[in-house]
Write an enzyme that holds these catalytic residues in place. Structure first.
Site, PDB file in Angstrom:
ATOM      1  N   CYS A  60       0.864  -1.317   0.274  1.00  0.00           N
ATOM      2  CA  CYS A  60      -0.311  -0.291   0.244  1.00  0.00           C
ATOM      3  C   CYS A  60       0.935   1.512   0.336  1.00  0.00           C
ATOM      4  CB  CYS A  60      -1.002   0.131   1.123  1.00  0.00           C
ATOM      5  SG  CYS A  60      -1.786  -1.582   1.468  1.00  0.00           S
ATOM      6  N   ARG A  85       2.853   0.054  -5.689  1.00  0.00           N
ATOM      7  CA  ARG A  85       2.654  -0.629  -3.895  1.00  0.00           C
ATOM      8  C   ARG A  85       1.514  -0.985  -3.723  1.00  0.00           C
ATOM      9  NH1 ARG A  85       7.052   2.473  -0.781  1.00  0.00           N
ATOM     10  NH2 ARG A  85       5.827   1.151   0.993  1.00  0.00           N
ATOM     11  N   TRP A 105      -2.357  -2.774  -1.377  1.00  0.00           N
ATOM     12  CA  TRP A 105      -2.951  -3.933  -1.909  1.00  0.00           C
ATOM     13  C   TRP A 105      -3.602  -4.780  -0.410  1.00  0.00           C
ATOM     14  CZ3 TRP A 105      -0.353  -8.246  -0.212  1.00  0.00           C
ATOM     15  CH2 TRP A 105       0.472  -9.074  -0.767  1.00  0.00           C
ATOM     16  N   ASN A 133      -0.268   1.303   6.045  1.00  0.00           N
ATOM     17  CA  ASN A 133       0.965   0.146   5.243  1.00  0.00           C
ATOM     18  C   ASN A 133       0.964  -0.558   6.236  1.00  0.00           C
ATOM     19  OD1 ASN A 133       2.184  -0.829   3.340  1.00  0.00           O
ATOM     20  ND2 ASN A 133       3.667   1.020   3.061  1.00  0.00           N
ATOM     21  N   GLY A 134       0.705  -2.037   5.878  1.00  0.00           N
ATOM     22  CA  GLY A 134       1.291  -2.569   6.674  1.00  0.00           C
ATOM     23  C   GLY A 134       0.758  -3.748   7.053  1.00  0.00           C
ATOM     24  N   GLU A 136      13.283 -18.106 -13.278  1.00  0.00           N
ATOM     25  CA  GLU A 136      13.329 -16.520 -13.895  1.00  0.00           C
ATOM     26  C   GLU A 136      12.703 -16.334 -15.028  1.00  0.00           C
ATOM     27  OE1 GLU A 136      12.915 -13.215 -12.929  1.00  0.00           O
ATOM     28  OE2 GLU A 136      13.176 -12.250 -14.165  1.00  0.00           O
ATOM     29  N   LYS A 148       8.501 -14.572 -15.501  1.00  0.00           N
ATOM     30  CA  LYS A 148       8.323 -13.463 -15.939  1.00  0.00           C
ATOM     31  C   LYS A 148       6.792 -14.017 -16.131  1.00  0.00           C
ATOM     32  CE  LYS A 148       9.434 -11.443 -14.738  1.00  0.00           C
ATOM     33  NZ  LYS A 148      10.821 -10.627 -13.786  1.00  0.00           N
ATOM     34  N   GLU A 152       3.658 -14.209 -14.078  1.00  0.00           N
ATOM     35  CA  GLU A 152       3.341 -13.296 -12.898  1.00  0.00           C
ATOM     36  C   GLU A 152       2.382 -12.345 -14.184  1.00  0.00           C
ATOM     37  OE1 GLU A 152       5.918 -10.262 -11.289  1.00  0.00           O
ATOM     38  OE2 GLU A 152       7.386 -11.303 -12.563  1.00  0.00           O
ATOM     39  N   HIS A 165      14.148 -36.412 -13.600  1.00  0.00           N
ATOM     40  CA  HIS A 165      13.515 -37.036 -12.118  1.00  0.00           C
ATOM     41  C   HIS A 165      12.209 -36.903 -11.748  1.00  0.00           C
ATOM     42  CE1 HIS A 165      17.097 -38.033 -11.564  1.00  0.00           C
ATOM     43  NE2 HIS A 165      17.669 -36.539 -11.515  1.00  0.00           N
ATOM     44  N   LYS A 172       4.453  -3.560  -6.374  1.00  0.00           N
ATOM     45  CA  LYS A 172       5.931  -3.973  -6.884  1.00  0.00           C
ATOM     46  C   LYS A 172       6.736  -3.799  -5.746  1.00  0.00           C
ATOM     47  CE  LYS A 172       8.812  -2.450  -9.960  1.00  0.00           C
ATOM     48  NZ  LYS A 172       9.853  -3.510 -10.301  1.00  0.00           N
TER      49      LYS A 172
HETATM   50  C1  F6R Z   1       8.975  -9.974 -10.724  1.00  0.00           C
HETATM   51  C2  F6R Z   1       9.022  -9.576  -9.550  1.00  0.00           C
HETATM   52  C3  F6R Z   1       9.029  -9.758  -7.989  1.00  0.00           C
HETATM   53  C4  F6R Z   1       9.942  -8.794  -7.107  1.00  0.00           C
HETATM   54  C5  F6R Z   1      10.532  -9.430  -5.713  1.00  0.00           C
HETATM   55  C6  F6R Z   1      11.434  -8.393  -5.056  1.00  0.00           C
HETATM   56  O1  F6R Z   1       9.429 -10.050 -11.966  1.00  0.00           O
HETATM   57  O2  F6R Z   1       9.537  -7.982  -9.126  1.00  0.00           O
HETATM   58  O3  F6R Z   1      10.016 -11.179  -7.950  1.00  0.00           O
HETATM   59  O4  F6R Z   1      11.940  -9.776  -7.679  1.00  0.00           O
HETATM   60  O5  F6R Z   1       9.515  -9.274  -5.027  1.00  0.00           O
HETATM   61  O6  F6R Z   1      11.459  -7.710  -4.726  1.00  0.00           O
HETATM   62  P1  F6R Z   1      12.280  -6.154  -4.553  1.00  0.00           P
HETATM   63  O7  F6R Z   1      13.378  -6.663  -5.692  1.00  0.00           O
HETATM   64  O8  F6R Z   1      12.377  -4.932  -4.958  1.00  0.00           O
HETATM   65  O9  F6R Z   1      13.351  -6.423  -3.513  1.00  0.00           O
END
Ligand code: F6R
Length: 608
Positions: free
Chosen positions: A2, A27, A74, A98-99, A480, A484, A487, A503, A603
């Site tokens: 948030c 956020r 969020w 927030n939290g 990764e 990607k 998500e 396996h 984010k």
């Molecule tokens: C995926 C993504 C997340 C962040 C993770 C860590 O695309 O962006 O998996 O990598 O939430 O976030 P940071 O790097 O801000 O600690």
């Protein structure tokens, strides 16, 4: 997560609050709201969904008042409905949060037993009623908040305004960040400096346990023991303009395309191109020769950057590396020793689990080094050594350019470690630096695969599941790639070490299953070809990402081969990240998802 903002202004603040919330949408973005004091009375507008819904609400029914708070959510406790949207309020107090208030159940039961009726499913509402009850009993706002803060457990940043108190706002921080903005006869509160960018560049950061009483003349800050403290006001260079998409359809596309440039900037900070030496931008408080063990901790994409770094540090510096996701590390009581090196990787620098892991490592006496993109973040401020990534603001929720910049920093660190430990000679270092210098150009070349990938994405978008395989440093990249794709396109995907296929996951292979194989031509290439053969024999559709030599030697019928530029294998993940990101991006575009703000995500993850 948030985002929260508060303004004690000299003119109506509703529009400014929304402006600021736009900068905080990274956020969280499942609902939003603002509350102001209209002629001394609290008034709110809230809306489910993106900020544009709140804007429409405000347009239909404007909100006056020079004092206000705002929130973009969020959801943690309670569904993302309008009723659960912040600010939460009674007629006496309005709160943004927030939290997580961890003891909210106990507090709620206590309040309900005394007759308080709750109207939302949120944990935040307990704060509102606790303060309200004290105000009702004649306690002044500052005293009421002080008393309530002592009852709260958990991680929270709070902003509060009060009916009839036009020149008062209170903020509190216990975990998630909270910044104070100093204006000219105006004061501000916000989750970060970016939120306050349009109003002021003079920012003080609250420390953990701090709370602040604001009026238009300034701020009085108290620490967790209620002693008045001074927190320095610093000039912040955050651009006042909102970062825009330039001519791209999405921030993610822009950020993928920016990579050659920002990885180049990062490279220039860590490498002296003239002498072909790696140069750390800060003096390290330890000598790599004396480091016995490295622990790397991060979340999500950042943890995959750490996974690649494990290969590099072990191979180039012969340093044993333990890798953890932060949410596990923080509770598994890892026995770190004094003098161990603990590395933390984070784009935002605010990820709650990574921050907690950092604090744990510090308490154990380890050296703490963080690789962060936001230099003013809590993780950066609390680390002994900060190695910045120069990715610039990353707005798309899915991390792209931050990831490759993290890789560039970590690659430089591994070379520096190898050199310091005598594992690499001057000539080895020069050769490796030479390879690093080539990366931005190779990334630009990798971007030219985009038209093929766009076509391929149409195929992938028809799939229910996708497998990603890789060996060596391509294994973390396979993880990764799968993350990607999941998500942003919502297609189920898994990444595996290619040798693990037999396996278990091989049972999934049939003619409907695309298998993306990331395999630059290197010393394990032939092994990976054998794994591809196993897939082909079972009718799986292979998408091979390799170089010209790999394409020539693979001799397996693949659905598509994405031919990548020739390069040495060591730093290939930085370049192969590009097609992996493009594939996820274009698949999501075909699927019509909200690429920059995928559902259920945010984010910056400042809750556990
Ligand atoms: C995926 C993504 C997340 C962040 C993770 C860590 O695309 O962006 O998996 O990598 O939430 O976030 P940071 O790097 O801000 O600690």
């Amino acid at each position: 997560m948030c985002g929260i903002v508060g303004i004690l202004g000299r003119a109506p603040v509703a529009e400014q609050l929304v402006d600021s919330l736009k900068r905080l949408e990274y956020r969280g973005y499942d609902s939003a709201g603002v509350a102001t004091l209209e002629n001394g009375a609290l008034a709110r507008r809230r809306a489910e969904g993106k900020l544009k819904n709140l804007e429409a609400r405000l347009e239909a029914k404007p909100l006056g008042g020079h004092t206000g708070i705002g929130h973009t959510r969020w959801a943690t406790h309670g569904r993302p409905t309008e009723n659960n949207a912040h600010p939460h309020a009674t007629e006496r107090v309005a709160v943004v949060h927030n939290g997580i208030i961890e003891n909210f159940r106990e507090l709620r039961e206590g309040l309900e037993a005394k007759g308080t009726v709750f109207s939302t499913e949120t944990d935040t509402e307990v704060v509102v009623h606790l303060v309200d009850n004290l105000l009702k009993g004649g306690v002044a706002p500052v005293e009421a908040v002080r008393a309530v803060l002592s009852q709260l457990r958990g991680a929270f940043a709070l902003g509060l305004i009060f009916a009839g108190e036009d020149d008062l706002m209170i903020g509190a921080r216990n975990g998630p960040p909270l910044a104070i903005g100093h204006g000219d006869g105006e004061m501000y509160l916000g989750s970060d400096a970016i939120a306050l960018g349009p109003f002021t560049d003079t920012i003080s950061y609250l420390e953990d346990g701090d709370w602040v009483v604001l009026n238009r003349k300034g701020a009085t800050i108290f620490d967790k023991d209620n002693a008045i403290v001074h927190r320095e006001a610093i000039k912040h260079l955050t651009a006042t303009a909102l970062v825009d998409k330039a001519n791209y359809r999405h921030f993610m596309a822009k950020e993928i395309h920016e990579q050659p440039e920002v990885v180049g900037h990062t490279l220039a900070r860590y490498v002296d191109m003239a002498t072909e030496r790696v140069t750390m931008p800060v003096k390290l408080p330890f000598d790599f020769k004396n480091i016995q063990r490295v622990s790397i901790t991060a979340c999500g994409t950042a943890s995959y950057a750490g996974f690649v770094a494990k290969y590099w540090l072990e191979r180039l510096a012969r340093l044993p590396v333990e890798l953890d996701v932060a949410s596990e590390f923080r509770y598994r009581e890892a026995p770190l020793r004094k003098g161990d090196l603990a590395v933390f990787i984070s784009q935002s620098g605010e990820t709650a689990d990574t921050l907690a892991a950092l604090r744990y490592a510090k308490a154990q006496g380890a050296y703490t080094l963080s690789v962060v993109n936001v230099p003013t973040s809590t993780i950066a401020r609390e680390s002994e050594v900060v190695l910045p990534t120069l990715a610039g603001p990353e707005i798309g929720v899915a991390s792209t350019k931050a990831f490759t910049c993290q890789l560039m920093v970590l690659a430089s660190l591994a070379v520096a470690a190898g050199k310091a430990r005598g594992e690499l000679s001057d000539a080895d270092e020069a050769k490796l630096v030479h390879s690093l210098v080539e990366i931005p150009r190779l990334m630009s070349e990798a971007l030219t695969t985009e038209p093929h990938i766009e076509k391929l994405a149409r195929e992938i978008s028809k799939s229910r599941d996708v497998l990603y395989l890789g060996r060596g440093t391509s294994y973390p990249l396979a993880l990764e790639g799968a993350l990607k794709l999941k998500e942003i396109s919502y297609i189920h995907a898994e990444g595996y070490a290619a040798g693990e296929l037999k396996h278990g996951p091989i049972a999934l292979i049939d003619e409907h299953m695309p298998v993306v194989v990331i395999a630059p031509y290197d010393k394990v290439f032939e092994k990976t070809v054998s794994n591809m053969q196993e897939v082909a024999a079972r009718g799986g559709k292979i998408i091979l990402m390799t170089d010209a030599r790999g394409a020539a030697e693979a001799t397996i019928q693949s659905l598509v081969t994405i031919v990548m530029p020739d390069m040495g294998a060591t730093f290939a993940p930085m370049v192969y990240a590009v097609p992996v990101q493009l594939l996820a991006y274009h698949t999501a575009v075909v699927m019509g998802t909200d690429v920059d703000q995928p559902r259920n995500l945010a984010k910056s993850v400042t809750v556990e």
